[in-house]
Design an enzyme around this catalytic site. Sequence first.
Site, short mmCIF file in Angstrom:
data_model
loop_
_atom_site.label_atom_id
_atom_site.label_comp_id
_atom_site.label_asym_id
_atom_site.label_seq_id
_atom_site.Cartn_x
_atom_site.Cartn_y
_atom_site.Cartn_z
N SER A 126 -44.80 -4.97 -16.88
CA SER A 126 -44.04 -5.96 -17.64
C SER A 126 -42.73 -6.31 -16.96
O SER A 126 -42.13 -7.34 -17.26
CB SER A 126 -43.79 -5.45 -19.06
N LEU B 220 -40.47 -0.08 -10.29
CA LEU B 220 -41.48 0.95 -10.54
C LEU B 220 -41.05 1.88 -11.67
O LEU B 220 -39.95 2.43 -11.66
CB LEU B 220 -41.74 1.77 -9.28
N HIS B 221 -41.94 2.06 -12.63
CA HIS B 221 -41.69 2.95 -13.75
C HIS B 221 -43.01 3.56 -14.19
O HIS B 221 -44.09 3.01 -13.96
CB HIS B 221 -41.02 2.21 -14.91
#
Length: 272
Positions: free
Chosen positions: A207, A211-212
Amino acid sequence: FIFQRIGLSGEGTDAVVILEKTPFQEEKIPDLLKKPMNAELQMHNDIYCTFYLSPPPELSEIKATVVYPATEKHIQKYLRQEVHLIRETWEDYKNITLPFIHSQSFSIQWVYNILEKKAETDRIVHENPDPSNGFVLVPDLKWNQNQLEDLYLIALVHRRDIKSLRDLTAEHLPLLRNVLQEGKEAIVKRFGVPSSQLRIYLHYQPSYYHLHVHFTALGYDAPGSSVERAHLLADVIDNLAMDSMYYQKRALTFPLRADEPLFKKFQEAGRL
Protein backbone atom coordinates in the site's frame (compact mmCIF):
# COMPACT_ATOMS: atom_id res chain seq x y z
CA PHE A 1 -16.03 -0.68 8.64
CA ILE A 2 -17.98 2.40 7.60
CA PHE A 3 -16.48 5.33 5.78
CA GLN A 4 -17.66 8.83 5.02
CA ARG A 5 -16.39 11.40 2.59
CA ILE A 6 -16.84 14.83 4.15
CA GLY A 7 -15.84 18.41 3.52
CA LEU A 8 -14.28 20.21 6.48
CA SER A 9 -14.93 23.87 7.41
CA GLY A 10 -16.42 24.54 4.01
CA GLU A 11 -12.93 24.60 2.50
CA GLY A 12 -13.53 21.90 -0.04
CA THR A 13 -10.92 19.59 1.50
CA ASP A 14 -11.80 15.95 2.10
CA ALA A 15 -11.33 13.53 4.95
CA VAL A 16 -11.93 9.82 5.26
CA VAL A 17 -13.57 8.72 8.51
CA ILE A 18 -13.53 4.99 9.25
CA LEU A 19 -15.78 3.78 12.04
CA GLU A 20 -15.16 0.29 13.42
CA LYS A 21 -16.89 -1.62 16.18
CA THR A 22 -14.17 -2.80 18.52
CA PRO A 23 -14.11 -6.54 19.32
CA PHE A 24 -15.68 -7.86 22.50
CA GLN A 25 -13.29 -8.79 25.26
CA GLU A 26 -14.19 -12.15 26.74
CA GLU A 27 -13.96 -10.94 30.31
CA LYS A 28 -16.53 -8.20 29.58
CA ILE A 29 -19.23 -10.58 28.32
CA PRO A 30 -20.69 -11.31 31.81
CA ASP A 31 -21.07 -7.56 32.38
CA LEU A 32 -22.68 -7.20 28.97
CA LEU A 33 -25.32 -9.79 29.84
CA LYS A 34 -25.94 -8.59 33.41
CA LYS A 35 -26.42 -4.89 32.77
CA PRO A 36 -29.83 -3.64 31.64
CA MET A 37 -30.11 -2.95 27.93
CA ASN A 38 -32.67 -2.83 25.18
CA ALA A 39 -33.29 -6.18 23.49
CA GLU A 40 -35.35 -6.38 20.31
CA LEU A 41 -36.45 -9.84 19.20
CA GLN A 42 -35.79 -10.36 15.48
CA MET A 43 -36.47 -14.07 15.00
CA HIS A 44 -37.73 -17.02 17.05
CA ASN A 45 -37.83 -20.53 15.59
CA ASP A 46 -37.96 -23.49 17.98
CA ILE A 47 -34.79 -23.29 20.10
CA TYR A 48 -33.23 -20.48 18.02
CA CYS A 49 -33.67 -16.80 18.81
CA THR A 50 -32.03 -13.69 17.38
CA PHE A 51 -32.00 -10.37 19.25
CA TYR A 52 -30.66 -6.90 18.53
CA LEU A 53 -29.07 -5.54 21.71
CA SER A 54 -28.20 -1.98 22.71
CA PRO A 55 -25.35 -2.31 25.23
CA PRO A 56 -24.43 0.44 27.70
CA PRO A 57 -21.92 3.06 26.45
CA GLU A 58 -18.93 1.64 28.32
CA LEU A 59 -19.38 -1.66 26.46
CA SER A 60 -20.07 -0.25 23.00
CA GLU A 61 -16.90 1.56 22.01
CA ILE A 62 -16.36 2.58 18.40
CA LYS A 63 -12.88 3.19 17.04
CA ALA A 64 -12.64 6.13 14.63
CA THR A 65 -9.69 6.51 12.22
CA VAL A 66 -9.38 9.81 10.37
CA VAL A 67 -7.29 10.48 7.25
CA TYR A 68 -7.09 14.25 6.74
CA PRO A 69 -6.47 15.87 4.39
CA ALA A 70 -7.37 12.91 2.18
CA THR A 71 -6.20 12.69 -1.42
CA GLU A 72 -8.30 11.19 -4.18
CA LYS A 73 -6.19 8.02 -3.82
CA HIS A 74 -7.16 7.74 -0.14
CA ILE A 75 -10.84 8.22 -0.95
CA GLN A 76 -10.80 5.69 -3.79
CA LYS A 77 -9.11 3.16 -1.50
CA TYR A 78 -12.22 2.99 0.69
CA LEU A 79 -14.83 2.97 -2.07
CA ARG A 80 -16.23 -0.35 -3.26
CA GLN A 81 -14.86 -1.31 -6.68
CA GLU A 82 -14.45 -4.38 -8.88
CA VAL A 83 -11.20 -6.20 -8.19
CA HIS A 84 -9.05 -7.96 -10.80
CA LEU A 85 -6.04 -10.27 -10.51
CA ILE A 86 -2.89 -9.13 -12.32
CA ARG A 87 -0.11 -11.54 -13.28
CA GLU A 88 2.97 -9.32 -13.44
CA THR A 89 6.12 -10.60 -15.15
CA TRP A 90 9.50 -9.01 -14.53
CA GLU A 91 9.15 -7.29 -17.90
CA ASP A 92 5.76 -5.94 -16.83
CA TYR A 93 7.35 -4.61 -13.67
CA LYS A 94 10.14 -2.83 -15.57
CA ASN A 95 7.89 -1.50 -18.35
CA ILE A 96 4.64 -0.76 -16.54
CA THR A 97 4.78 -0.87 -12.74
CA LEU A 98 8.16 0.75 -12.05
CA PRO A 99 7.60 3.73 -14.39
CA PHE A 100 4.19 4.18 -12.75
CA ILE A 101 5.77 4.21 -9.27
CA HIS A 102 8.35 6.78 -10.38
CA SER A 103 5.63 8.97 -11.90
CA GLN A 104 3.63 9.16 -8.68
CA SER A 105 4.19 11.31 -5.63
CA PHE A 106 3.28 8.85 -2.89
CA SER A 107 3.79 10.58 0.45
CA ILE A 108 5.36 8.37 3.11
CA GLN A 109 6.42 11.19 5.42
CA TRP A 110 4.53 9.45 8.23
CA VAL A 111 6.95 6.50 7.88
CA TYR A 112 9.97 8.82 8.11
CA ASN A 113 8.41 10.54 11.14
CA ILE A 114 8.38 7.20 12.98
CA LEU A 115 11.90 6.25 11.89
CA GLU A 116 13.23 9.70 12.88
CA LYS A 117 11.37 9.65 16.25
CA LYS A 118 9.25 12.65 15.31
CA ALA A 119 6.00 10.77 15.92
CA GLU A 120 4.65 7.68 17.70
CA THR A 121 7.79 7.27 19.83
CA ASP A 122 5.66 6.02 22.72
CA ARG A 123 4.26 3.26 20.49
CA ILE A 124 7.59 1.69 19.52
CA VAL A 125 7.68 -1.94 20.66
CA HIS A 126 11.20 -2.69 19.44
CA GLU A 127 13.98 -1.03 17.46
CA ASN A 128 17.19 -2.24 15.87
CA PRO A 129 18.96 1.05 15.04
CA ASP A 130 21.38 -0.36 12.47
CA PRO A 131 20.94 1.82 9.34
CA SER A 132 21.36 -1.13 6.94
CA ASN A 133 19.90 -4.09 8.80
CA GLY A 134 17.68 -2.45 11.40
CA PHE A 135 14.00 -1.64 11.73
CA VAL A 136 11.31 -0.22 14.01
CA LEU A 137 8.37 -2.35 15.20
CA VAL A 138 5.13 -0.48 16.00
CA PRO A 139 1.46 -1.44 16.41
CA ASP A 140 -0.57 -0.97 13.25
CA LEU A 141 -3.28 1.68 13.46
CA LYS A 142 -5.89 -1.04 12.84
CA TRP A 143 -5.09 -2.59 16.24
CA ASN A 144 -6.37 -0.87 19.39
CA GLN A 145 -4.04 -3.01 21.59
CA ASN A 146 -6.91 -3.95 23.93
CA GLN A 147 -6.91 -7.65 22.99
CA LEU A 148 -4.54 -10.13 21.38
CA GLU A 149 -7.07 -11.79 19.09
CA ASP A 150 -6.50 -9.14 16.40
CA LEU A 151 -2.85 -8.37 17.18
CA TYR A 152 -1.29 -6.38 14.33
CA LEU A 153 2.16 -4.80 14.20
CA ILE A 154 4.31 -3.37 11.40
CA ALA A 155 8.10 -3.53 11.03
CA LEU A 156 9.44 -0.49 9.12
CA VAL A 157 13.01 -0.91 7.88
CA HIS A 158 15.47 1.96 8.28
CA ARG A 159 16.73 1.63 4.71
CA ARG A 160 14.92 3.90 2.28
CA ASP A 161 16.09 2.32 -0.98
CA ILE A 162 13.85 -0.77 -0.88
CA LYS A 163 10.42 -0.09 -2.33
CA SER A 164 8.92 -3.57 -2.32
CA LEU A 165 9.43 -7.31 -2.71
CA ARG A 166 10.72 -6.70 -6.25
CA ASP A 167 13.85 -4.93 -4.94
CA LEU A 168 14.94 -7.70 -2.59
CA THR A 169 18.08 -9.76 -3.26
CA ALA A 170 20.36 -11.94 -1.14
CA GLU A 171 22.07 -8.71 -0.03
CA HIS A 172 19.03 -8.03 2.12
CA LEU A 173 18.98 -11.39 3.91
CA PRO A 174 20.60 -10.05 7.13
CA LEU A 175 17.92 -7.35 7.31
CA LEU A 176 15.06 -9.77 6.67
CA ARG A 177 16.40 -12.30 9.18
CA ASN A 178 16.67 -9.55 11.80
CA VAL A 179 13.07 -8.52 11.21
CA LEU A 180 11.88 -12.12 11.45
CA GLN A 181 13.85 -13.14 14.54
CA GLU A 182 13.84 -9.92 16.55
CA GLY A 183 10.22 -9.20 15.66
CA LYS A 184 9.11 -12.58 17.00
CA GLU A 185 11.19 -12.17 20.17
CA ALA A 186 9.85 -8.68 20.84
CA ILE A 187 6.23 -9.78 20.44
CA VAL A 188 6.53 -12.78 22.73
CA LYS A 189 8.32 -10.61 25.31
CA ARG A 190 5.80 -7.73 25.21
CA PHE A 191 2.55 -9.53 24.44
CA GLY A 192 3.22 -13.19 25.28
CA VAL A 193 2.24 -14.40 21.80
CA PRO A 194 4.54 -17.21 20.55
CA SER A 195 5.90 -17.20 17.00
CA SER A 196 3.79 -20.26 16.15
CA GLN A 197 0.70 -18.04 16.51
CA LEU A 198 1.97 -15.25 14.26
CA ARG A 199 1.47 -14.64 10.55
CA ILE A 200 4.52 -12.68 9.30
CA TYR A 201 4.35 -11.47 5.72
CA LEU A 202 4.93 -8.80 3.08
CA HIS A 203 2.35 -7.41 0.67
CA TYR A 204 2.75 -7.21 -3.07
CA GLN A 205 1.64 -4.76 -4.25
CA PRO A 206 2.26 -2.87 -1.01
CA SER A 207 0.00 0.00 0.00
CA TYR A 208 3.08 2.26 0.28
CA TYR A 209 6.52 1.91 -1.28
CA HIS A 210 8.82 1.61 1.73
CA LEU A 211 9.67 -1.95 2.73
CA HIS A 212 7.61 -3.07 5.71
CA VAL A 213 6.59 -6.41 7.21
CA HIS A 214 3.23 -7.29 8.78
CA PHE A 215 2.94 -9.26 12.04
CA THR A 216 -0.62 -10.43 12.77
CA ALA A 217 -2.26 -12.96 15.05
CA LEU A 218 -2.66 -16.24 13.17
CA GLY A 219 -6.33 -16.48 14.11
CA TYR A 220 -7.07 -12.98 12.84
CA ASP A 221 -8.34 -12.64 9.27
CA ALA A 222 -6.37 -9.45 8.69
CA PRO A 223 -7.04 -7.28 5.62
CA GLY A 224 -4.58 -8.21 2.86
CA SER A 225 -3.59 -11.55 4.37
CA SER A 226 -5.12 -13.51 1.49
CA VAL A 227 -2.97 -15.72 -0.74
CA GLU A 228 -3.04 -13.39 -3.75
CA ARG A 229 -1.30 -10.57 -1.88
CA ALA A 230 0.59 -11.91 1.17
CA HIS A 231 4.07 -13.46 0.95
CA LEU A 232 5.32 -15.14 4.13
CA LEU A 233 8.60 -13.60 5.25
CA ALA A 234 10.13 -17.03 6.02
CA ASP A 235 9.38 -18.12 2.45
CA VAL A 236 10.85 -14.89 1.05
CA ILE A 237 14.06 -15.53 3.01
CA ASP A 238 14.27 -19.13 1.74
CA ASN A 239 13.65 -18.05 -1.86
CA LEU A 240 16.40 -15.42 -1.74
CA ALA A 241 18.80 -17.86 -0.08
CA MET A 242 18.28 -20.23 -3.03
CA ASP A 243 18.43 -17.55 -5.72
CA SER A 244 19.50 -13.96 -5.08
CA MET A 245 17.51 -12.75 -8.11
CA TYR A 246 14.38 -14.76 -7.33
CA TYR A 247 12.06 -11.73 -7.22
CA GLN A 248 13.58 -10.27 -10.37
CA LYS A 249 12.81 -13.48 -12.28
CA ARG A 250 9.41 -14.74 -11.28
CA ALA A 251 5.93 -13.48 -12.12
CA LEU A 252 3.92 -12.15 -9.20
CA THR A 253 0.15 -12.11 -8.87
CA PHE A 254 -1.70 -9.34 -7.06
CA PRO A 255 -5.19 -7.79 -6.94
CA LEU A 256 -5.97 -4.34 -8.34
CA ARG A 257 -9.18 -2.39 -8.13
CA ALA A 258 -10.72 -1.31 -11.42
CA ASP A 259 -10.40 2.37 -10.49
CA GLU A 260 -6.68 2.25 -9.68
CA PRO A 261 -4.34 4.08 -12.08
CA LEU A 262 -1.97 1.09 -12.21
CA PHE A 263 -4.85 -1.11 -13.41
CA LYS A 264 -5.42 1.35 -16.26
CA LYS A 265 -1.70 1.18 -17.14
CA PHE A 266 -1.94 -2.60 -17.50
CA GLN A 267 -5.04 -2.15 -19.64
CA GLU A 268 -3.29 0.37 -21.90
CA ALA A 269 -0.35 -2.00 -22.30
CA GLY A 270 -2.69 -4.79 -23.44
CA ARG A 271 -1.83 -7.01 -20.49
CA LEU A 272 -5.46 -7.62 -19.46
